[in-house]
Design a protein around this motif. Sequence first.
Motif, PDB file in Angstrom:
ATOM      1  N   VAL A 282       8.794   0.620  11.251  1.00  0.00           N
ATOM      2  CA  VAL A 282       7.506   1.028  11.081  1.00  0.00           C
ATOM      3  C   VAL A 282       7.452   2.386  11.950  1.00  0.00           C
ATOM      4  O   VAL A 282       7.639   2.428  13.036  1.00  0.00           O
TER       5      VAL A 282
ATOM      6  N   PRO B 250       1.357  -0.562   7.332  1.00  0.00           N
ATOM      7  CA  PRO B 250       2.250   0.176   6.478  1.00  0.00           C
ATOM      8  C   PRO B 250       3.294   0.762   7.174  1.00  0.00           C
ATOM      9  O   PRO B 250       3.670   0.442   8.269  1.00  0.00           O
ATOM     10  N   ARG B 251       4.147   1.284   6.171  1.00  0.00           N
ATOM     11  CA  ARG B 251       5.590   1.724   6.604  1.00  0.00           C
ATOM     12  C   ARG B 251       5.316   2.952   7.663  1.00  0.00           C
ATOM     13  O   ARG B 251       5.942   3.188   8.440  1.00  0.00           O
ATOM     14  N   THR B 252       4.180   3.664   7.268  1.00  0.00           N
ATOM     15  CA  THR B 252       4.100   4.948   7.929  1.00  0.00           C
ATOM     16  C   THR B 252       2.653   5.051   8.326  1.00  0.00           C
ATOM     17  O   THR B 252       1.945   4.785   7.306  1.00  0.00           O
ATOM     18  N   LEU B 253       2.471   4.837   9.724  1.00  0.00           N
ATOM     19  CA  LEU B 253       0.961   4.835  10.199  1.00  0.00           C
ATOM     20  C   LEU B 253       0.662   6.044  10.834  1.00  0.00           C
ATOM     21  O   LEU B 253       1.444   6.455  12.030  1.00  0.00           O
TER      22      LEU B 253
ATOM     23  N   HIS C  16       8.270  -4.258   6.671  1.00  0.00           N
ATOM     24  CA  HIS C  16       9.084  -3.261   6.841  1.00  0.00           C
ATOM     25  C   HIS C  16       9.885  -3.452   8.228  1.00  0.00           C
ATOM     26  O   HIS C  16       9.353  -3.803   9.276  1.00  0.00           O
TER      27      HIS C  16
ATOM     28  N   GLU D 275       8.049   5.004  -3.938  1.00  0.00           N
ATOM     29  CA  GLU D 275       7.391   4.100  -2.850  1.00  0.00           C
ATOM     30  C   GLU D 275       6.249   3.534  -3.487  1.00  0.00           C
ATOM     31  O   GLU D 275       5.491   3.917  -4.197  1.00  0.00           O
TER      32      GLU D 275
ATOM     33  N   ARG E 107      -2.456  -5.596   7.653  1.00  0.00           N
ATOM     34  CA  ARG E 107      -1.069  -5.184   7.189  1.00  0.00           C
ATOM     35  C   ARG E 107      -0.756  -3.903   7.589  1.00  0.00           C
ATOM     36  O   ARG E 107      -1.534  -2.990   7.343  1.00  0.00           O
TER      37      ARG E 107
ATOM     38  N   GLY F 278       0.266   2.483  -0.585  1.00  0.00           N
ATOM     39  CA  GLY F 278      -0.011   1.964   0.560  1.00  0.00           C
ATOM     40  C   GLY F 278       0.984   1.807   1.725  1.00  0.00           C
ATOM     41  O   GLY F 278       0.942   1.404   2.576  1.00  0.00           O
ATOM     42  N   SER F 279       2.061   2.558   1.404  1.00  0.00           N
ATOM     43  CA  SER F 279       3.211   2.676   2.375  1.00  0.00           C
ATOM     44  C   SER F 279       3.075   3.586   3.508  1.00  0.00           C
ATOM     45  O   SER F 279       3.663   3.788   4.350  1.00  0.00           O
ATOM     46  N   SER F 280       1.735   4.547   3.146  1.00  0.00           N
ATOM     47  CA  SER F 280       1.527   5.120   4.414  1.00  0.00           C
ATOM     48  C   SER F 280      -0.058   5.455   4.363  1.00  0.00           C
ATOM     49  O   SER F 280      -0.730   5.629   3.407  1.00  0.00           O
ATOM     50  N   VAL F 281      -0.543   5.244   5.478  1.00  0.00           N
ATOM     51  CA  VAL F 281      -1.902   5.199   5.986  1.00  0.00           C
ATOM     52  C   VAL F 281      -2.286   6.217   7.149  1.00  0.00           C
ATOM     53  O   VAL F 281      -1.519   6.284   8.076  1.00  0.00           O
TER      54      VAL F 281
END
Length: 182
Positions: free
Chosen positions: A115, A89-92, A112, A65, A87, A68-71
């Motif tokens: 989200v 992320p995919r997972t916040l 994505h 992955e 922006r 930065g796809s998860s924050v």
Amino acid sequence: MTSSLPDQPQTRIAAADRDAAVERLQRAYAEERITQDELDQRVHAALTATVRADLDAVLHDLPAEAPGSSVTLSAMNGRLVRRGPWRVPRTLTVASAFAKVHLDLSAAIIDHPVVDIELGAGFGRTTITVPRDAAVDLDGLQQSWKTVRYRPPRTPAPTPGPTIRITGTPGFGRLKIRHARR
């Protein structure tokens, strides 16, 4: 008679893990890393997977992955605000003890198709503004003391936008989800 346990117990997976694997497979197909036949076979395997090793076998030769796809956003008290062209992320993950949280995704950059927003709210209020064309999924949201305020738009958007999947718990505060007007 004694039974022996496996050296490493298998970790069971949830529907969100299967969904994330399918999205990763779809990205790999879009990037022409796998063929249509491989996509079909791997998606079937991902959707029927029950443990982490099953998913690892389906994804083993794909790139990891993107960073930065998860924050995680967190605040003890005060305000936690994200608005404008940020922006998503995919997972916040949102963790708040007493803070007022406002996430405005109406002008955000969403790369994505799905989200995931994981709430971990304590006593503060949370307001989430989603794009007008977004679908909202609240199936994984745990009920709290206050009711969740959400009213879907009267007319569906002509072209569907991203799905905003909200899970976790809104805590003792109020959770309000609304669609952008513009």
